[in-house]
Design a protein around this motif. Structure first.
Motif, PDB file in Angstrom:
ATOM      1  N   SER A  35       0.831  -1.202   0.000  1.00 62.43           N
ATOM      2  CA  SER A  35       0.000   0.000   0.000  1.00 62.43           C
ATOM      3  C   SER A  35       0.867   1.254   0.000  1.00 62.43           C
ATOM      4  CB  SER A  35      -0.911   0.000   1.231  1.00 62.43           C
ATOM      5  OG  SER A  35      -1.493   1.261   1.396  1.00 62.43           O
ATOM      6  N   ALA A  36       1.909   1.235   0.830  1.00 64.36           N
ATOM      7  CA  ALA A  36       2.740   2.440   0.969  1.00 64.36           C
ATOM      8  C   ALA A  36       3.546   2.717  -0.302  1.00 64.36           C
ATOM      9  CB  ALA A  36       3.664   2.286   2.175  1.00 64.36           C
ATOM     10  N   VAL A  37       4.210   1.671  -0.814  1.00 63.00           N
ATOM     11  CA  VAL A  37       5.046   1.871  -2.001  1.00 63.00           C
ATOM     12  C   VAL A  37       4.152   1.870  -3.234  1.00 63.00           C
ATOM     13  CG1 VAL A  37       6.856   0.874  -3.429  1.00 63.00           C
ATOM     14  CG2 VAL A  37       7.049   0.806  -0.943  1.00 63.00           C
ATOM     15  N   LEU A  39       2.681   4.754  -6.666  1.00 58.20           N
ATOM     16  CA  LEU A  39       2.940   5.898  -7.543  1.00 58.20           C
ATOM     17  C   LEU A  39       3.494   7.068  -6.741  1.00 58.20           C
ATOM     18  CD1 LEU A  39      -0.335   5.687  -9.635  1.00 58.20           C
ATOM     19  CD2 LEU A  39       1.974   5.104 -10.397  1.00 58.20           C
ATOM     20  N   GLY A  40       3.120   7.132  -5.463  1.00 58.75           N
ATOM     21  CA  GLY A  40       3.601   8.212  -4.605  1.00 58.75           C
ATOM     22  C   GLY A  40       5.118   8.256  -4.547  1.00 58.75           C
ATOM     23  N   ASN A  41       5.751   7.090  -4.514  1.00 57.18           N
ATOM     24  CA  ASN A  41       7.205   7.050  -4.395  1.00 57.18           C
ATOM     25  C   ASN A  41       7.892   7.303  -5.729  1.00 57.18           C
ATOM     26  OD1 ASN A  41       5.771   5.132  -2.585  1.00 57.18           O
ATOM     27  ND2 ASN A  41       7.752   5.113  -1.599  1.00 57.18           N
ATOM     28  N   PHE A 121      -8.436   9.577  -8.963  1.00 57.63           N
ATOM     29  CA  PHE A 121      -7.374  10.109  -9.855  1.00 57.63           C
ATOM     30  C   PHE A 121      -6.139   9.215  -9.885  1.00 57.63           C
ATOM     31  CE2 PHE A 121      -6.404  12.695  -5.951  1.00 57.63           C
ATOM     32  CZ  PHE A 121      -5.047  12.451  -5.811  1.00 57.63           C
ATOM     33  N   TYR A 122      -5.943   8.447  -8.813  1.00 58.96           N
ATOM     34  CA  TYR A 122      -4.808   7.507  -8.778  1.00 58.96           C
ATOM     35  C   TYR A 122      -4.953   6.491  -9.912  1.00 58.96           C
ATOM     36  CZ  TYR A 122      -1.163   5.029  -6.067  1.00 58.96           C
ATOM     37  OH  TYR A 122       0.011   4.455  -5.618  1.00 58.96           O
ATOM     38  N   SER A 123      -6.209   6.114 -10.157  1.00 58.00           N
ATOM     39  CA  SER A 123      -6.471   5.131 -11.194  1.00 58.00           C
ATOM     40  C   SER A 123      -6.118   5.672 -12.589  1.00 58.00           C
ATOM     41  CB  SER A 123      -7.946   4.748 -11.136  1.00 58.00           C
ATOM     42  OG  SER A 123      -8.333   4.125 -12.312  1.00 58.00           O
ATOM     43  N   PHE A 242       2.256  11.850   4.582  1.00 59.61           N
ATOM     44  CA  PHE A 242       1.057  11.044   4.828  1.00 59.61           C
ATOM     45  C   PHE A 242       0.729  10.185   3.606  1.00 59.61           C
ATOM     46  CE2 PHE A 242       0.281  14.472   7.930  1.00 59.61           C
ATOM     47  CZ  PHE A 242      -0.060  13.721   9.041  1.00 59.61           C
ATOM     48  N   PHE A 243       0.795  10.829   2.441  1.00 57.18           N
ATOM     49  CA  PHE A 243       0.437  10.146   1.191  1.00 57.18           C
ATOM     50  C   PHE A 243       1.291   8.890   1.003  1.00 57.18           C
ATOM     51  CE2 PHE A 243       0.436   9.359  -3.342  1.00 57.18           C
ATOM     52  CZ  PHE A 243      -0.799   9.785  -3.804  1.00 57.18           C
ATOM     53  N   THR A 244       2.600   9.063   1.145  1.00 60.20           N
ATOM     54  CA  THR A 244       3.501   7.967   0.818  1.00 60.20           C
ATOM     55  C   THR A 244       3.377   6.830   1.830  1.00 60.20           C
ATOM     56  OG1 THR A 244       5.725   7.460   0.086  1.00 60.20           O
ATOM     57  CG2 THR A 244       5.558   8.827   2.027  1.00 60.20           C
ATOM     58  N   LEU A 245       3.029   7.148   3.082  1.00 57.72           N
ATOM     59  CA  LEU A 245       2.872   6.077   4.078  1.00 57.72           C
ATOM     60  C   LEU A 245       1.439   5.557   4.112  1.00 57.72           C
ATOM     61  CD1 LEU A 245       4.939   7.573   7.039  1.00 57.72           C
ATOM     62  CD2 LEU A 245       5.605   5.681   5.562  1.00 57.72           C
ATOM     63  N   SER A 246       0.582   6.075   3.255  1.00 55.94           N
ATOM     64  CA  SER A 246      -0.836   5.692   3.210  1.00 55.94           C
ATOM     65  C   SER A 246      -1.532   5.945   4.539  1.00 55.94           C
ATOM     66  CB  SER A 246      -1.027   4.201   2.880  1.00 55.94           C
ATOM     67  OG  SER A 246      -0.379   3.852   1.720  1.00 55.94           O
ATOM     68  N   THR A 247      -1.109   6.965   5.271  1.00 52.71           N
ATOM     69  CA  THR A 247      -1.722   7.160   6.576  1.00 52.71           C
ATOM     70  C   THR A 247      -2.517   8.460   6.647  1.00 52.71           C
ATOM     71  OG1 THR A 247      -1.352   7.059   8.953  1.00 52.71           O
ATOM     72  CG2 THR A 247       0.278   8.280   7.702  1.00 52.71           C
ATOM     73  N   CYS A 250      -7.604   6.451   7.134  1.00 52.23           N
ATOM     74  CA  CYS A 250      -8.235   5.214   7.622  1.00 52.23           C
ATOM     75  C   CYS A 250      -8.002   3.982   6.742  1.00 52.23           C
ATOM     76  CB  CYS A 250      -9.739   5.391   7.824  1.00 52.23           C
ATOM     77  SG  CYS A 250     -10.103   6.719   8.950  1.00 52.23           S
ATOM     78  N   VAL A 251      -7.135   4.119   5.725  1.00 53.75           N
ATOM     79  CA  VAL A 251      -6.850   2.957   4.897  1.00 53.75           C
ATOM     80  C   VAL A 251      -6.041   1.935   5.706  1.00 53.75           C
ATOM     81  CG1 VAL A 251      -5.374   2.257   2.973  1.00 53.75           C
ATOM     82  CG2 VAL A 251      -7.050   4.069   2.658  1.00 53.75           C
ATOM     83  N   MET A 252      -5.034   2.423   6.406  1.00 55.80           N
ATOM     84  CA  MET A 252      -4.226   1.518   7.220  1.00 55.80           C
ATOM     85  C   MET A 252      -5.023   1.020   8.434  1.00 55.80           C
ATOM     86  SD  MET A 252      -1.347   0.684   5.983  1.00 55.80           S
ATOM     87  CE  MET A 252       0.035   1.172   4.965  1.00 55.80           C
TER      88      MET A 252
HETATM   89  N1  PFF Z   1       1.010   5.340  -0.442  1.00 59.73           N
HETATM   90  C1  PFF Z   1       0.533   5.254  -1.789  1.00 59.73           C
HETATM   91  C2  PFF Z   1       1.632   5.710  -2.729  1.00 59.73           C
HETATM   92  O1  PFF Z   1       2.669   6.185  -2.263  1.00 59.73           O
HETATM   93  O2  PFF Z   1       1.438   5.606  -3.932  1.00 59.73           O
HETATM   94  C3  PFF Z   1      -0.706   6.066  -2.017  1.00 59.73           C
HETATM   95  C4  PFF Z   1      -1.764   5.939  -0.965  1.00 59.73           C
HETATM   96  C5  PFF Z   1      -2.362   4.711  -0.700  1.00 59.73           C
HETATM   97  C6  PFF Z   1      -2.154   7.059  -0.258  1.00 59.73           C
HETATM   98  C7  PFF Z   1      -3.346   4.625   0.277  1.00 59.73           C
HETATM   99  C8  PFF Z   1      -3.105   6.990   0.735  1.00 59.73           C
HETATM  100  C9  PFF Z   1      -3.689   5.764   0.977  1.00 59.73           C
HETATM  101  F1  PFF Z   1      -4.604   5.714   1.901  1.00 59.73           F
END
Ligand code: PFF
Length: 467
Positions: A35-37, A39-41, A121-123, A242-247, A250-252
């Motif tokens: 989840s964390a790694v 498109l954000g990274n 938009f991620y999609s 926050f974005f990159t750690l998916s936090t 409430c997803v985590m």
């Molecule tokens: N962490 C993901 C990324 O770096 O691409 C994006 C992400 C996933 C953000 C889940 C927030 C989330 F809840």
């Protein structure tokens, strides 16, 4: 224990008994790192670093990860594990159990909506990686110069039909994987593909070191020049932590709800943070040497990796193979993040008695529809800037606004709420028992950070940005 608490813990343990769980700590680490790694990274970190002047931005981003992102990630996973069900139901359950206001339940709704908009938009960007698998495999990059490759990206953005097609395929993949609950299969493939992505990034860094302007990239990324960092840049760095750690949304928490009680959350979070940061820095080290060697603009925006990396693939031996493989792995990284975004929605519908597949289909369809706005914002609606009347949002398309809403507002605000809940609403004893830091000085420091430092950091950045 109060009667409210004992009654709701009975509910919790009954739920935990029927709620599926990850098979092991490794399984959870893989899924959470998946989840964390994403498109954000690889896509977002390099381009926002480029837009915000490099070193100083990277430093603030790393600080935000350490002081704000990781403690909040740990707290969020703990909230999920304590609740043992979907965030929306779980936050109310926890508030009741911790004998605090049920209004805390709103926190999960903010996350719910944010995850919805984020995936929409991620999609679309995930779809770009799909399109690029085809371009790479057909040798479109071979021997091409920067202008030609830039043109390919421009053409893709200008074609709503193509964007829509790839966005649809991406969403379909996410829905099918989520709906069929094939986590076991996913876990196995993540175990193989994540290390492969890592190796490929190392190959690219090696290539960039030999053929690119590595020295200039190092100095761009690691010598901070604070005059290049605006207050909005600081907000972007915070939001991206926050974005990159998916936090924060409430997803985590949803992932944590499947976490067995014996897993040490603190150690797990450190592992996730290290892997995630490493991938982002490697992506930066692969991209910026090529940017400088080819006279490209570091602040070129969202197309940065789709222009620089194909240029490298077009020139290296075996570039067709490496290029195709890279975009396949980017797709995998994107999909494993996307399935985490839809999880709170699907888990919530499951709690309401809807089957997983139907839940995934229903939410997927609505998210897809919202995604169409992002698709159009790159072409037909490129000149539609709905918030032009506010100076700070002038010139921002729908895609820019969605990203701002999620990354710079919802994620930090959600994170702030999680820090406040875990730091103030929960009993310190409950936090101590769950987080896995023992009861010595390290826990005291963690508790202090969660109560004061992380919330203060978020608030200060907000106040400065409003001012
Ligand atoms: N962490 C993901 C990324 O770096 O691409 C994006 C992400 C996933 C953000 C889940 C927030 C989330 F809840």
């Amino acid at each position: 224990m109060s009667s409210i608490e004992s009654a709701s813990s009975a509910v919790v343990s009954r739920e935990a008994a029927v709620h599926p769980q990850w098979s092991s700590r490794l399984a959870f680490i893989l899924a959470a790192t998946g989840s964390a790694v994403g498109l954000g990274n690889i896509w977002k970190f390099p381009y926002i670093t480029g837009e915000n002047g490099g070193g100083a931005f990277v430093l603030v981003y790393l600080l935000c990860i350490l002081v704000v992102g990781l403690p909040i990630l740990a707290a969020e996973i703990l909230l999920g594990r304590r609740s043992g069900c979907s965030p929306i139901k779980g936050m109310t359950l926890l508030a009741r159990r911790d004998a605090v206001s049920l209004r805390w339940g709103w926190m999960a709704w903010v996350g719910f909506v944010a995850a919805f908009v984020l995936l929409s938009f991620y999609s679309v960007v995930g779809g770009w990686s799909l399109a690029y698998i085809g371009l790479a495999a057909q040798g479109f990059f071979s021997g091409a110069d920067a202008a030609t490759i830039g043109g390919l990206f421009g053409q893709l953005l200008e074609d709503p039909g193509a964007l829509l097609l790839w966005h649809s395929v991406f969403m379909l993949l996410v829905v099918l994987i989520t709906g069929s609950g094939v986590r076991a299969g996913m876990e196995r493939s993540i175990k193989l593909l994540m290390p492969l992505l890592f190796v490929l990034l190392l190959v690219l860094v090696g290539y960039a070191a030999v053929r690119g302007n590595f020295a200039q990239a190092l100095s761009f990324l690691f010598s901070p020049d604070f005059s290049k960092l605006s207050t909005e840049g600081v907000l972007t760095a915070l939001g991206h932590a926050f974005f990159t750690l998916s936090t924060g949304i409430c997803v985590m928490m949803a992932y944590g709800s499947y976490l067995p009680p014996q897993v040490n959350i603190a150690r797990t979070v450190v592992t996730i943070g290290l892997l995630d940061t490493l991938v982002a820095l490697l992506a930066g080290l692969a991209i910026f040497p090529l940017v400088f060697a080819n006279g490209l603009e570091p602040g070129a925006g969202p197309g940065l990796i789709f222009v620089t990396l194909p240029l490298a693939f077009g020139q290296m031996t075996g570039g067709v193979l490496f290029g195709t493989l890279f975009f396949i792995l980017l797709l995998v990284a994107a999909v494993t993040s996307a399935i985490s975004m839809i999880e709170p929605v699907v888990e919530w519908l499951e709690d309401k008695g809807v089957s997983r597949m139907l839940g995934a289909l229903m939410s997927g369809a609505m998210i897809w529809l919202l995604g169409v706005c992002t698709v159009l914002s790159f072409n037909v609606w490129a000149d539609f800037h709905p918030l032009d009347f506010m100076a700070r949002f002038e010139g921002k398309t729908l895609f820019d606004l969605f990203d701002f809403l999620v990354s710079n507002l919802a994620l930090p605000i959600g994170g702030l709420a999680i820090a406040l809940y875990a730091g103030w609403a929960m009993k310190p004893q409950t936090l101590r028992d769950g987080i896995g830091l023992g009861d010595g000085a390290v826990f005291t420091l963690f508790h202090f950070v969660l109560r004061f430092l992380s919330p203060a950091a978020v608030l200060v950045v907000f106040v400065y940005n409003l001012g």
